[in-house]
Scaffold this motif. Structure first.
Motif, short mmCIF file in Angstrom:
data_model
loop_
_atom_site.label_atom_id
_atom_site.label_comp_id
_atom_site.label_asym_id
_atom_site.label_seq_id
_atom_site.Cartn_x
_atom_site.Cartn_y
_atom_site.Cartn_z
N ALA A 189 5.36 26.30 3.20
CA ALA A 189 4.71 25.43 4.18
C ALA A 189 3.24 25.80 4.38
O ALA A 189 2.55 25.20 5.21
CB ALA A 189 5.45 25.50 5.52
N GLY A 190 2.76 26.79 3.63
CA GLY A 190 1.36 27.19 3.71
C GLY A 190 1.00 28.00 4.94
O GLY A 190 -0.16 27.98 5.38
N LYS A 191 1.95 28.72 5.50
CA LYS A 191 1.70 29.45 6.74
C LYS A 191 1.04 30.81 6.52
O LYS A 191 0.56 31.43 7.46
CB LYS A 191 3.01 29.62 7.51
CG LYS A 191 3.64 28.30 7.94
CD LYS A 191 2.70 27.50 8.83
CE LYS A 191 3.32 26.16 9.25
NZ LYS A 191 2.42 25.40 10.16
N PHE A 192 1.04 31.31 5.30
CA PHE A 192 0.34 32.56 4.98
C PHE A 192 0.02 32.57 3.49
O PHE A 192 0.63 31.85 2.70
CB PHE A 192 1.18 33.79 5.37
CG PHE A 192 2.48 33.92 4.61
CD1 PHE A 192 2.52 34.54 3.37
CD2 PHE A 192 3.66 33.41 5.14
CE1 PHE A 192 3.71 34.66 2.66
CE2 PHE A 192 4.86 33.53 4.44
CZ PHE A 192 4.89 34.15 3.20
N SER A 193 -0.96 33.41 3.11
CA SER A 193 -1.35 33.51 1.70
C SER A 193 -1.20 34.93 1.16
O SER A 193 -1.31 35.15 -0.05
CB SER A 193 -2.80 33.05 1.51
OG SER A 193 -3.68 33.79 2.33
N LYS A 194 -0.96 35.88 2.05
CA LYS A 194 -0.73 37.27 1.63
C LYS A 194 0.47 37.80 2.42
O LYS A 194 0.61 37.50 3.61
CB LYS A 194 -1.96 38.14 1.91
CG LYS A 194 -1.76 39.61 1.56
CD LYS A 194 -3.01 40.43 1.87
CE LYS A 194 -2.78 41.92 1.59
NZ LYS A 194 -3.98 42.73 1.91
N LEU A 195 1.31 38.57 1.74
CA LEU A 195 2.52 39.08 2.38
C LEU A 195 2.64 40.59 2.22
O LEU A 195 2.62 41.11 1.12
CB LEU A 195 3.76 38.40 1.76
CG LEU A 195 5.13 38.87 2.28
CD1 LEU A 195 5.29 38.52 3.77
CD2 LEU A 195 6.26 38.26 1.46
N ILE A 196 2.76 41.27 3.36
CA ILE A 196 3.06 42.70 3.36
C ILE A 196 4.56 42.84 3.61
O ILE A 196 5.07 42.33 4.63
CB ILE A 196 2.28 43.46 4.45
CG1 ILE A 196 0.78 43.28 4.28
CG2 ILE A 196 2.66 44.94 4.44
CD1 ILE A 196 -0.03 43.78 5.47
#
Length: 205
Positions: free
Chosen positions: A85-92
């Motif tokens: 859904a485009g809610k973030f572009s980087k994930l930790i």
């Protein structure tokens, strides 16, 4: 009244006082955690604010019963939906790396890749043995001072409380819970004590 009876009554009052202090502490810490999370948790993907960085809190893929861990599965599903859904572009992905058991970040990464989330956007933090470690390291190690936290509601409340006290602007998405009533009750009891500990951690004690 004999000295023995008087001593027994004194001990009873001490025990009752101690119990009252413990109950008050639990209630007070629970209130503080809930207050810190008020208005900052979401369950609808479309209404969840966008953040450049999301923090997925780790858990093992297999539960103690030997069956798939529903907390794990729900967090993976939620993270995949939020990404698409485009809610973030980087994930930790922050969790425990226990060679004798599971590497939680690696297991979560593999599950997310199977759901179409690219591994190239993921940072794996195997030092997230406790929630406060995951929160502090997101800022100090990975440079994220504004994050979208992903976990279950009970966990998100505590994570948001810690984030607030560590100077991190955070919102959270509540992944689905386990369908096991027994496990839900067990987690509630465990969380009561975890929130007391989190209060002390937030105060730097």
């Amino acid at each position: 009244m004999s000295k023995k009876t008087s001593k027994a009554k004194k001990m009873l009052w001490i025990v009752l006082f101690f119990v009252a202090v413990c109950i008050t502490a639990i209630i007070g810490c629970n209130w503080a955690v809930k207050a810190a999370a008020d208005g900052r948790m979401y369950t609808d993907v479309s209404k969840t604010p966008e953040r450049r960085v999301a923090l997925l809190l780790g858990t093992s893929p297999i539960g103690r019963s030997g069956n798939p861990n529903q907390f794990f599965l729900r967090r993976i599903d939620a993270t995949a939906k939020l990404y698409k859904a485009g809610k973030f572009s980087k994930l930790i992905i922050s969790g425990a790396n226990r060679p004798e058991e599971f590497n939680e970040p690696e297991e979560m990464k593999a599950a997310l890749v199977r759901q179409g989330v690219p591994g190239s956007i993921m940072e794996l933090d195997g030092e997230g043995f406790r929630t406060i470690n995951s929160i502090v390291r997101a800022k100090d190690v990975y440079g994220a001072d504004s994050i979208l936290i992903i976990s279950q509601e009970f966990h998100n409340e505590r994570a948001l409380f810690l984030a607030k006290h560590k100077g991190i602007e955070a919102v959270a998405f509540n992944a689905g819970n386990t369908s096991s009533r027994r496990w839900r009750h067990k987690m509630i009891l465990r969380e009561c004590l975890a929130r007391v500990k989190a209060t002390y951690e937030a105060m730097g004690l």
